[in-house]
Design a protein around this motif. Structure first.
Motif: not given
Length: 303
Positions: A133-139, A165-174
């Motif tokens: 998420t940081e990669l998409a939002v900040k970087k 890891p399977v619960e990755l739905a909360s990621v904010i995608h670029a």
């Protein structure tokens, strides 16, 4: 006194002083070529190269403010990427036929991830989500870069740490930006090709006429061109797959001329005590003399 060095983007590493700094510590960064001061985030950005980072570490050490023998808490004693884990990860990547470049990229992202969380042992899905998420939002990285980082971390967790890891739905995608592709017209392609000469022109014509990539053209050997079958064999292409492409009839005379030119170069090399080429899949051990055979020579040899 404390100094933090963290990944910033593909080109730079961020350097900051959470507990303040003195002139010596500040000068240790100022001595780095091409360093940049980011006034908005109050951090220094230094080029992300091994040479630069080694110089930075030496500059910091020479300030005399840090003792390399100081005890470090157990949680921080874990290396950036433990040697055994690195070796295991690279072994698995190579066993699955990942390219050398992919191995390096995966290692880079895993190192950046571990560094961000201070090498903790209890890293999991939450940290993966936060990192992506940081990669998409900040970087503001591109979608492909974020996906590359995700693939690297999933590989590390699944095959090195044996977790899934399977619960990755909360990621904010670029967000993928829609762009109209720029495509050369036929006349523009002809104009570019006509400004080339010799083997470089032939290589460009092969790329345009067959759809081969640049590296695939440069990796062609004499035996890959089959005039009887009217085809070219592309070996170890994308995904490490072989394939056949049609041989453009218009280029047959030029390719034959190129082969004869290579024959003369090869003969001269043999007379001078050279003429050996690198062999794939350790065939040089099975066929010790094959490396000097004409059919194994490059279609576009370089000095």
């Amino acid at each position: 006194m404390k100094i933090e060095i963290k990944p910033y983007d593909d080109s730079f590493v961020a350097v900051s002083f959470p507990e303040g700094f003195n002139t010596d510590l500040l000068n240790s960064v100022r001595k780095i070529p091409k360093r940049i001061w980011n006034n908005d985030e109050k951090i220094w950005l230094v080029p992300n190269t091994q040479e630069t980072l080694d110089q930075l570490k030496m500059n910091v050490y020479n300030t005399g403010l840090f003792n390399v023998n100081d005890e470090i808490p157990d949680e921080e004693q874990t290396p950036l990427l433990p040697e055994d884990s690195t070796r295991r990860m690279l072994e698995i990547l190579k066993a699955k036929n990942y390219s050398q470049k992919t191995c390096e990229v995966y290692k880079k992202w895993v190192e950046a991830f571990l560094l961000k969380y201070n090498h903790r042992n209890n890293l999991g899905q939450k940290e993966i989500n936060d990192f992506l998420t940081e990669l998409a939002v900040k970087k503001h990285v591109s979608p492909s870069t974020q996906n590359q980082a995700l693939a690297s971390l999933l590989f590390y967790f699944r095959f090195v740490k044996n977790e899934n890891p399977v619960e990755l739905a909360s990621v904010i995608h670029a967000k993928k930006k829609e762009r109209i592709p720029v495509v050369f017209s036929r006349q523009e392609v002809v104009s570019v090709i006509n400004n080339l000469i010799g083997s470089k022109k032939l290589a460009a014509e092969l790329m345009y006429g067959t759809g081969m990539r640049l590296n695939e053209v440069l990796a062609l050997r004499i035996l890959d061109v089959n005039f009887d079958m009217n085809e070219i064999i592309v070996r170890h292409g994308k995904g490490d797959k072989d394939r056949h492409v049609m041989l453009p009839q218009k280029l047959v005379p030029k390719i034959k001329e190129q082969i004869e030119a290579v024959r003369k170069i090869h003969q001269k090399d043999l007379e001078d005590g050279w003429g050996k080429v690198a062999m794939p899949n350790q065939l040089d051990k099975k066929y010790p003399t094959a490396a000097k055979e004409f059919k194994w020579q490059w279609l576009f040899p370089q000095a």
